[in-house]
Design a protein around this motif. Structure first.
Motif, PDB file in Angstrom:
ATOM      1  N   GLU A 299       0.827  -1.200   0.000  1.00 15.89           N
ATOM      2  CA  GLU A 299       0.000   0.000   0.000  1.00 15.89           C
ATOM      3  C   GLU A 299       0.863   1.252   0.000  1.00 15.89           C
ATOM      4  N   ASP A 300       2.170   1.067   0.050  1.00 16.97           N
ATOM      5  CA  ASP A 300       3.106   2.189   0.038  1.00 16.97           C
ATOM      6  C   ASP A 300       3.736   2.272  -1.352  1.00 16.97           C
ATOM      7  N   MET A 301       3.366   3.320  -2.112  1.00 23.25           N
ATOM      8  CA  MET A 301       3.835   3.429  -3.488  1.00 23.25           C
ATOM      9  C   MET A 301       5.351   3.585  -3.563  1.00 23.25           C
ATOM     10  N   LYS A 302       5.952   4.197  -2.548  1.00 23.12           N
ATOM     11  CA  LYS A 302       7.403   4.376  -2.568  1.00 23.12           C
ATOM     12  C   LYS A 302       8.132   3.048  -2.376  1.00 23.12           C
ATOM     13  N   GLU A 303       7.568   2.163  -1.570  1.00 22.31           N
ATOM     14  CA  GLU A 303       8.165   0.839  -1.416  1.00 22.31           C
ATOM     15  C   GLU A 303       8.031   0.026  -2.701  1.00 22.31           C
ATOM     16  N   ILE A 304       6.890   0.140  -3.349  1.00 23.80           N
ATOM     17  CA  ILE A 304       6.697  -0.563  -4.618  1.00 23.80           C
ATOM     18  C   ILE A 304       7.703  -0.058  -5.644  1.00 23.80           C
ATOM     19  N   LEU A 305       7.947   1.244  -5.622  1.00 22.97           N
ATOM     20  CA  LEU A 305       8.904   1.835  -6.555  1.00 22.97           C
ATOM     21  C   LEU A 305      10.318   1.301  -6.294  1.00 22.97           C
ATOM     22  N   VAL A 306      10.664   1.074  -5.029  1.00 18.01           N
ATOM     23  CA  VAL A 306      11.957   0.481  -4.688  1.00 18.01           C
ATOM     24  C   VAL A 306      12.085  -0.896  -5.337  1.00 18.01           C
ATOM     25  N   VAL A 307      11.041  -1.699  -5.220  1.00 16.78           N
ATOM     26  CA  VAL A 307      11.061  -3.046  -5.806  1.00 16.78           C
ATOM     27  C   VAL A 307      11.229  -2.975  -7.315  1.00 16.78           C
ATOM     28  N   ILE A 308      10.471  -2.118  -7.950  1.00 18.73           N
ATOM     29  CA  ILE A 308      10.531  -2.007  -9.409  1.00 18.73           C
ATOM     30  C   ILE A 308      11.917  -1.575  -9.873  1.00 18.73           C
TER      31      ILE A 308
END
Length: 420
Positions: A299-308
């Motif tokens: 639910e944290d877009m910044k964490e998802i961006l880290v993964v990507i």
């Protein structure tokens, strides 16, 4: 026949006899002194001494066991002849006692190169100053100790492996120790509290960190090939994180071009996501083969961006393991799904990726988008393993229906849905 066999073994070269004795428990090696007069002191020239609680008879009463163990080790060191290259003591029956100081003083005068001290819980052992005179140390492992280098200490010039577990030491002393070991290749720090850590170790290859870290900065670690970090969160550290503006992603991963394996446990992706957005990464992880990220908040877009950014900058990735920690009530709506098209380039392809493991998945939109993205861009994928959260019940069927619809770039890709 018996005499000939005895003579044959007894007259083997000293290096072979030492190899045989080294493979025995130290108690059995010392016990060979009763075989004959030729064997009386053969054990006494061993360069590797490994002691544990099996050296003496064990009882439920700690005091006699401690006395027997101290007596045995002191006797072994008193009779020893020549250099001691390795000394290891691993026992729960010994805590802080003055005899250990005497042993270390003796070892510091006998070319000690590998030292492992793992003592029992209770009163912590304070490392004596003589340890810092062991200039030939190549490996140092300390468990449950107080470690306070003197002001005159200039480092261990030969040290290649350092492991500090539950060690009381000032943060500035750790940094000074690391930077003053020019050959350091392996570093493990675990169970530290509120540590702000800068690591400068040009030869470092293997790094393991576990504890409450306020900040981690890999200042100079260009040869790092394996990294494992577990971060524990307290209210003070969380507040410190929120006030940070520098890019944590680049502080840790901006200067490790040779990284081959990355394991990030609890709060690691959260930590990487804090600070200024690095934008397009200045580094490509051409050697990175394995990525494991645990408890990623979808639910944290910044964490998802880290993964990507991690996976899209790792063109030779072979294995990927991600576990979720989504608050399903917060993530179920998942706005901004179009961000996947913005951040994931159309020409992205994981040409080496064969195994993907997704665990603790609750089926929220961003989790499913990641799975969809991986399936459609992994031409040699063999297994996509998905394990839903234990509390996910009614959505399992919907997850399966959605999964079978996703396009697979690999004709061999098999989706394995693991029921709890």
């Amino acid at each position: 026949m018996g005499d000939a066999a005895e003579d044959f073994i007894s007259n083997l070269p000293q290096s072979i006899l030492e190899n045989i004795l080294t493979r025995l428990p130290i108690g059995d090696a010392v016990g060979t002194c009763i075989l004959s007069s030729k064997w009386r002191y053969k054990w006494a020239t061993l360069t590797q001494l490994v002691f544990d609680e099996n050296c003496v008879p064990i009882s439920n009463d700690r005091v006699p066991v401690e006395k027997s163990l101290v007596k045995f080790i002191t006797h072994a060191l008193f009779l020893h002849q020549g250099p001691i290259h390795k000394f290891q003591l691993s026992t729960v029956h010994l805590q802080s006692c003055p005899d250990i100081d005497q042993w270390l003083l003796f070892l510091s005068r006998n070319d000690i190169r590998e030292l492992v001290l793992e003592l029992g819980e209770g009163e912590w052992f304070r490392v004596p100053s003589c340890l810092f005179n062991c200039r030939k140390l190549t490996r140092l492992e300390l468990f449950r100790c107080e470690f306070d280098p003197p002001l005159t200490f200039t480092g261990f010039p030969c040290l290649r492996s350092l492991n500090l577990h539950q060690v009381l030491v000032a943060p500035e002393a750790i940094e000074s120790l690391i930077s003053s070991c020019p050959l350091l290749e392996s570093l493990s720090l675990s169970y530290f509290d509120s540590l702000d850590l800068n690591i400068c170790a040009p030869k470092l290859k293997y790094l393991y960190l576990e504890g409450e870290f306020k900040d981690i900065h890999l200042e100079s670690t260009p040869l790092l090939v394996s990294m494992s970090i577990a971060m524990y969160m307290t209210d003070d550290i969380a507040e410190h994180f929120e006030q940070s503006s520098s890019c944590n992603f680049l502080k840790i991963l901006g200067g490790v071009p040779h990284l081959e394996k990355l394991v990030g446990y609890i709060y690691f992706t959260k930590y990487l996501s804090i600070g200024d957005d690095p934008g397009r990464l200045p580094i490509t992880y051409n050697h990175l083969k394995v990525i494991e990220l645990y408890q990623v908040s979808f639910e944290d877009m910044k964490e998802i961006l880290v993964v990507i950014r991690l996976i899209t900058n790792s063109p030779n990735l072979k294995e990927l393991h991600i576990s979720g920690s989504s608050n399903t009530l917060a993530a179920i709506e998942a706005p901004d799904l179009d961000f996947w098209e913005k951040e994931c380039h159309a020409d992205c392809s994981f040409k080496q990726l064969k195994l993907v493991k997704m665990t603790d998945i609750s089926g929220v939109p961003h989790e499913m988008e990641l799975i969809k993205f991986l399936l459609s861009n992994s031409p040699v994928l063999e297994i996509m393993s998905i394990t839903p959260c234990t509390f996910v019940t009614e959505r399992k069927v919907n997850m399966l229906i959605e999964l079978v619809r996703f396009i697979r770039a690999s004709p061999r890709a098999e989706i394995i849905f693991i029921q709890n």
